[in-house]
Write an enzyme that holds these catalytic residues in place. Structure first.
Site, PDB file in Angstrom:
ATOM      1  N   HIS A  18       0.852  -1.202   0.000  1.00  0.00           N
ATOM      2  CA  HIS A  18       0.000   0.000   0.000  1.00  0.00           C
ATOM      3  C   HIS A  18       0.885   1.249   0.000  1.00  0.00           C
ATOM      4  O   HIS A  18       1.955   1.257   0.622  1.00  0.00           O
ATOM      5  CB  HIS A  18      -0.915  -0.015   1.228  1.00  0.00           C
ATOM      6  N   GLU A  44      -3.775   1.974  -7.774  1.00  0.00           N
ATOM      7  CA  GLU A  44      -4.144   2.993  -6.807  1.00  0.00           C
ATOM      8  C   GLU A  44      -3.214   4.197  -6.987  1.00  0.00           C
ATOM      9  O   GLU A  44      -2.137   4.241  -6.382  1.00  0.00           O
ATOM     10  CB  GLU A  44      -4.045   2.406  -5.393  1.00  0.00           C
TER      11      GLU A  44
END
Ligand code: PGA
Length: 254
Positions: free
Chosen positions: A96, A168
Site C-alpha cells: 500500500h 491505486e
C-alpha cells in the site's frame, strides 16, 4: 468474480467503537444478496480475530493490512502470514502506498511479502500506482511497470492466481482527486500488457485488477464500472458500513 475491499487503516480506537461497527454492519448487510461479488474487510491487526468471528464467513471475508515475510522467529512487533491465515483471515494488503511512503517499503520488500503470503495460502492484494511527482514527470508507465516486474518477480506461477492487483494512483488516495474513466482504463490496459508480456495472454486474463483511491458512490461508476475494473479498494468509505455496503451493491448489480 468482483471484489470490494475495505481498508479500515488505523481507525476504530476502542472495543466500544468496534462493537458499534459490527452492529451497524450487520444491520446494513442483513438480507442483501450479492451476486458474484466478494466483500473483504481489512481491520487493524488488534481486531482481526474479532472481525473473523463477528463478520467473517457469514457476511464478508477478512484480510490484514500488512504482513511480514518470515514464518516465525525473533522479529519483534511483526505478524507472519501463517498467523493471519490461522486466525481465519484470507486476504492481505501488500505494498500500500502508505506503507511505501511512511515505512520505507519497496518493490523488493513487497515481493518478499507477496511470496510468503501466497505460499501460506493468503490472497495478497498488491497495490501499485504513481505519485503526483511521478505523474507530472510522465513516469507513470515506468513506475507501474517496475512495481509489477519487481513485485511479482519469481512468484511461482501456482501462487500468481491468488494475487489481486490494485491500481491505486497515490495522488488519489485520501484526496478526493480522482482520475478520469479513460485514465483508469489506460492503467488497466498497461497492467494487462505487462502481465501478457510476462506470463502470456491466457494467464493475464485471469488476474483481477481493482481500482483504489477516493472511491465513493458518486464516482464508482466512472472509476470502476466504465473502465472495466474488477472491483475497488475503499479507504474512508469503508468506515461507514452504510456507504461501504452501498458500494458493494452497486458493483454486484452490474
Ligand atoms: P481512500 O483510501 O478511499 O480513503 O482514498 C484508499 C486506500 O488507501 O486504499
Amino acid at each position: 468474480m468482483k471484489y470490494v475491499v475495505g481498508n479500515l487503516k488505523m481507525n476504530i480506537l476502542s472495543p466500544l467503537e468496534r462493537d458499534c461497527y459490527f452492529k451497524l454492519f450487520k444491520k446494513e448487510i442483513v438480507g442483501i444478496k450479492f451476486k458474484n461479488t466478494e466483500i473483504v474487510l481489512c481491520p487493524p491487526f488488534v481486531y482481526l480475530e474479532d472481525f473473523v468471528s463477528n463478520l467473517g464467513g457469514k457476511y464478508v471475508r477478512i484480510g490484514a493490512q500488512n504482513v511480514f515475510e518470515e514464518r516465525s522467529g525473533s522479529y519483534t512487533g511483526e505478524i507472519s502470514p501463517p498467523m493471519i491465515k490461522n486466525l481465519g483471515a484470507e486476504y492481505v494488503i501488500v505494498g500500500h502506498s502508505e506503507r511505501r511512503r511512511y515505512f520505507g517499503e519497496t518493490n523488493a520488500s513487497a515481493n518478499l511479502k507477496l511470496k510468503a503470503s501466497a505460499k501460506a495460502g493468503l490472497h495478497p492484494v498488491y497495490c501499485v500506482g504513481e505519485t503526483q511527482e511521478e505523474r507530472d514527470a510522465g513516469l507513470t508507465q515506468n513506475v507501474v511497470n517496475l512495481q509489477i516486474e519487481e513485485g511479482l518477480s519469481d512468484v511461482p506461477s501456482a501462487y500468481l492466481e491468488n494475487i489481486i492487483l490494485v491500481y491505486e494512483p497515490v495522488w488519489s488516495v485520501g484526496t478526493d482527486v480522482v482520475p478520469t474513466s479513460d485514465e483508469v482504463m489506460e492503467a488497466r490496459i498497461l497492467i494487462k500488457k505487462i502481465l501478457v508480456d510476462k506470463y502470456g495472454a491466457k494467464f493475464a486474463e485471469r488476474i483481477k485488477i481493482l481500482y483504489g483511491g477516493s472511491v465513493k458512490e458518486k464516482n464508482i461508476e466512472r472509476l470502476c464500472l466504465e473502465p472495466g475494473m474488477d472491483g475497488v479498494l475503499v479507504g474512508r468509505e469503508s468506515l461507514t458500513p452504510y456507504e461501504f455496503i452501498k458500494l458493494a451493491q452497486i458493483i454486484s448489480e452490474k
